[in-house]
Design a protein around this motif. Sequence first.
Motif, PDB file in Angstrom:
ATOM      1  N   ILE A 122      -5.014  -2.281  -2.730  1.00  0.00           N
ATOM      2  CA  ILE A 122      -5.592  -3.619  -2.643  1.00  0.00           C
ATOM      3  C   ILE A 122      -4.978  -4.274  -1.414  1.00  0.00           C
ATOM      4  O   ILE A 122      -3.766  -4.470  -1.353  1.00  0.00           O
ATOM      5  CB  ILE A 122      -5.266  -4.455  -3.893  1.00  0.00           C
ATOM      6  N   ASP A 123      -5.795  -4.574  -0.422  1.00  0.00           N
ATOM      7  CA  ASP A 123      -5.337  -5.310   0.755  1.00  0.00           C
ATOM      8  C   ASP A 123      -5.584  -6.791   0.501  1.00  0.00           C
ATOM      9  O   ASP A 123      -6.711  -7.199   0.200  1.00  0.00           O
ATOM     10  CB  ASP A 123      -6.099  -4.871   2.009  1.00  0.00           C
ATOM     11  N   ILE A 124      -4.530  -7.583   0.633  1.00  0.00           N
ATOM     12  CA  ILE A 124      -4.629  -9.019   0.394  1.00  0.00           C
ATOM     13  C   ILE A 124      -4.335  -9.749   1.708  1.00  0.00           C
ATOM     14  O   ILE A 124      -3.177  -9.857   2.115  1.00  0.00           O
ATOM     15  CB  ILE A 124      -3.639  -9.467  -0.701  1.00  0.00           C
ATOM     16  N   PRO A 125      -5.372 -10.227   2.374  1.00  0.00           N
ATOM     17  CA  PRO A 125      -5.141 -10.992   3.608  1.00  0.00           C
ATOM     18  C   PRO A 125      -4.743 -12.433   3.309  1.00  0.00           C
ATOM     19  O   PRO A 125      -4.857 -12.902   2.170  1.00  0.00           O
ATOM     20  CB  PRO A 125      -6.502 -10.941   4.315  1.00  0.00           C
ATOM     21  N   GLU A 126      -4.289 -13.123   4.319  1.00  0.00           N
ATOM     22  CA  GLU A 126      -3.866 -14.516   4.176  1.00  0.00           C
ATOM     23  C   GLU A 126      -4.999 -15.361   3.621  1.00  0.00           C
ATOM     24  O   GLU A 126      -6.158 -15.221   4.026  1.00  0.00           O
ATOM     25  CB  GLU A 126      -3.431 -15.076   5.536  1.00  0.00           C
ATOM     26  N   VAL A 146      -2.086  -8.097   6.278  1.00  0.00           N
ATOM     27  CA  VAL A 146      -2.281  -7.959   4.836  1.00  0.00           C
ATOM     28  C   VAL A 146      -0.980  -7.636   4.110  1.00  0.00           C
ATOM     29  O   VAL A 146      -0.043  -7.104   4.707  1.00  0.00           O
ATOM     30  CB  VAL A 146      -3.305  -6.842   4.465  1.00  0.00           C
ATOM     31  N   VAL A 147      -0.982  -7.963   2.836  1.00  0.00           N
ATOM     32  CA  VAL A 147      -0.007  -7.415   1.902  1.00  0.00           C
ATOM     33  C   VAL A 147      -0.788  -6.349   1.148  1.00  0.00           C
ATOM     34  O   VAL A 147      -1.873  -6.611   0.627  1.00  0.00           O
ATOM     35  CB  VAL A 147       0.544  -8.491   0.941  1.00  0.00           C
ATOM     36  N   LYS A 148      -0.260  -5.127   1.137  1.00  0.00           N
ATOM     37  CA  LYS A 148      -0.975  -3.993   0.558  1.00  0.00           C
ATOM     38  C   LYS A 148      -0.270  -3.539  -0.708  1.00  0.00           C
ATOM     39  O   LYS A 148       0.902  -3.189  -0.690  1.00  0.00           O
ATOM     40  CB  LYS A 148      -1.038  -2.835   1.555  1.00  0.00           C
ATOM     41  N   LEU A 149      -1.014  -3.533  -1.813  1.00  0.00           N
ATOM     42  CA  LEU A 149      -0.531  -2.975  -3.070  1.00  0.00           C
ATOM     43  C   LEU A 149      -1.177  -1.605  -3.224  1.00  0.00           C
ATOM     44  O   LEU A 149      -2.391  -1.514  -3.378  1.00  0.00           O
ATOM     45  CB  LEU A 149      -0.983  -3.831  -4.251  1.00  0.00           C
ATOM     46  N   THR A 150      -0.370  -0.563  -3.178  1.00  0.00           N
ATOM     47  CA  THR A 150      -0.907   0.785  -3.326  1.00  0.00           C
ATOM     48  C   THR A 150      -0.527   1.306  -4.700  1.00  0.00           C
ATOM     49  O   THR A 150       0.653   1.406  -5.033  1.00  0.00           O
ATOM     50  CB  THR A 150      -0.358   1.728  -2.233  1.00  0.00           C
ATOM     51  N   LYS A 163      -1.550   6.117  -8.801  1.00  0.00           N
ATOM     52  CA  LYS A 163      -2.596   6.876  -9.499  1.00  0.00           C
ATOM     53  C   LYS A 163      -3.858   6.017  -9.639  1.00  0.00           C
ATOM     54  O   LYS A 163      -4.587   6.114 -10.632  1.00  0.00           O
ATOM     55  CB  LYS A 163      -2.083   7.323 -10.873  1.00  0.00           C
ATOM     56  N   GLY A 164      -4.117   5.213  -8.647  1.00  0.00           N
ATOM     57  CA  GLY A 164      -5.222   4.257  -8.706  1.00  0.00           C
ATOM     58  C   GLY A 164      -6.592   4.862  -8.914  1.00  0.00           C
ATOM     59  O   GLY A 164      -7.448   4.251  -9.560  1.00  0.00           O
ATOM     60  N   ALA A 165      -6.827   6.062  -8.410  1.00  0.00           N
ATOM     61  CA  ALA A 165      -8.145   6.685  -8.558  1.00  0.00           C
ATOM     62  C   ALA A 165      -8.456   6.987 -10.022  1.00  0.00           C
ATOM     63  O   ALA A 165      -9.625   7.106 -10.393  1.00  0.00           O
ATOM     64  CB  ALA A 165      -8.217   7.963  -7.724  1.00  0.00           C
ATOM     65  N   ALA A 166      -7.435   7.082 -10.856  1.00  0.00           N
ATOM     66  CA  ALA A 166      -7.629   7.376 -12.274  1.00  0.00           C
ATOM     67  C   ALA A 166      -7.770   6.108 -13.121  1.00  0.00           C
ATOM     68  O   ALA A 166      -7.938   6.195 -14.331  1.00  0.00           O
ATOM     69  CB  ALA A 166      -6.456   8.210 -12.792  1.00  0.00           C
ATOM     70  N   LEU A 167      -7.710   4.943 -12.485  1.00  0.00           N
ATOM     71  CA  LEU A 167      -7.773   3.675 -13.217  1.00  0.00           C
ATOM     72  C   LEU A 167      -9.159   3.054 -13.126  1.00  0.00           C
ATOM     73  O   LEU A 167      -9.795   3.098 -12.064  1.00  0.00           O
ATOM     74  CB  LEU A 167      -6.747   2.685 -12.645  1.00  0.00           C
ATOM     75  N   SER A 182      -9.191  -0.733  -0.525  1.00  0.00           N
ATOM     76  CA  SER A 182      -8.605   0.061   0.546  1.00  0.00           C
ATOM     77  C   SER A 182      -8.196   1.420  -0.022  1.00  0.00           C
ATOM     78  O   SER A 182      -7.958   1.548  -1.223  1.00  0.00           O
ATOM     79  CB  SER A 182      -7.393  -0.682   1.106  1.00  0.00           C
ATOM     80  N   SER A 183      -8.111   2.423   0.843  1.00  0.00           N
ATOM     81  CA  SER A 183      -7.755   3.792   0.443  1.00  0.00           C
ATOM     82  C   SER A 183      -8.699   4.298  -0.646  1.00  0.00           C
ATOM     83  O   SER A 183      -8.284   4.956  -1.588  1.00  0.00           O
ATOM     84  CB  SER A 183      -6.295   3.857  -0.048  1.00  0.00           C
ATOM     85  N   LEU A 184      -9.969   4.004  -0.490  1.00  0.00           N
ATOM     86  CA  LEU A 184     -10.950   4.344  -1.514  1.00  0.00           C
ATOM     87  C   LEU A 184     -11.405   5.798  -1.457  1.00  0.00           C
ATOM     88  O   LEU A 184     -12.034   6.282  -2.397  1.00  0.00           O
ATOM     89  CB  LEU A 184     -12.171   3.421  -1.406  1.00  0.00           C
TER      90      LEU A 184
END
Length: 144
Positions: A110-114, A80-84, A87-91, A100-102
């Motif tokens: 956001i995990d983005i697989p091929e 995956v390409v992971k976008l972390t 402050k995602g929990a506040a969005l 991911s990381s919920l």
Amino acid sequence: MKKAVTAKKSSAKDTDGPSPSNMIDGRIKELGDWRGETLNRIRALIKEADPEVVEEWKWRGVPVWEHDGIICTGETYKAVVKLTFAKGAALDDPAGLFNSSLDGNVRRAIDIPEGVKINEKALKALIRAAVELNASKAKKKRPA
């Protein structure tokens, strides 16, 4: 008396080394596969959503996008390409991009697989929301 010699710490802000943007260019080229293409596309979307974004290179090789604080990081793994989002929990995430990381109290990822198509409109909205959140927190810290 001799002056002690200390090792210089490398930083994204060092002027004698490659810029963070050049380091990210290098990572994309080095990957040379779908992960590099995905990271490159995400990078373009981040810049479209926030033309004032600042690129950094932190933690020994992680692309980071900032505006009044960290917006998100772009890590690459085998699957995956992971976008972390810092402050995602506040969005708000009405499109359900976070997958991911919920369980964390602060970050979301956001995990983005091929082969997965990115919802570009929703991702840009999420980036803008992260910038707005950072800006609102930065204003509170500044003296009036």
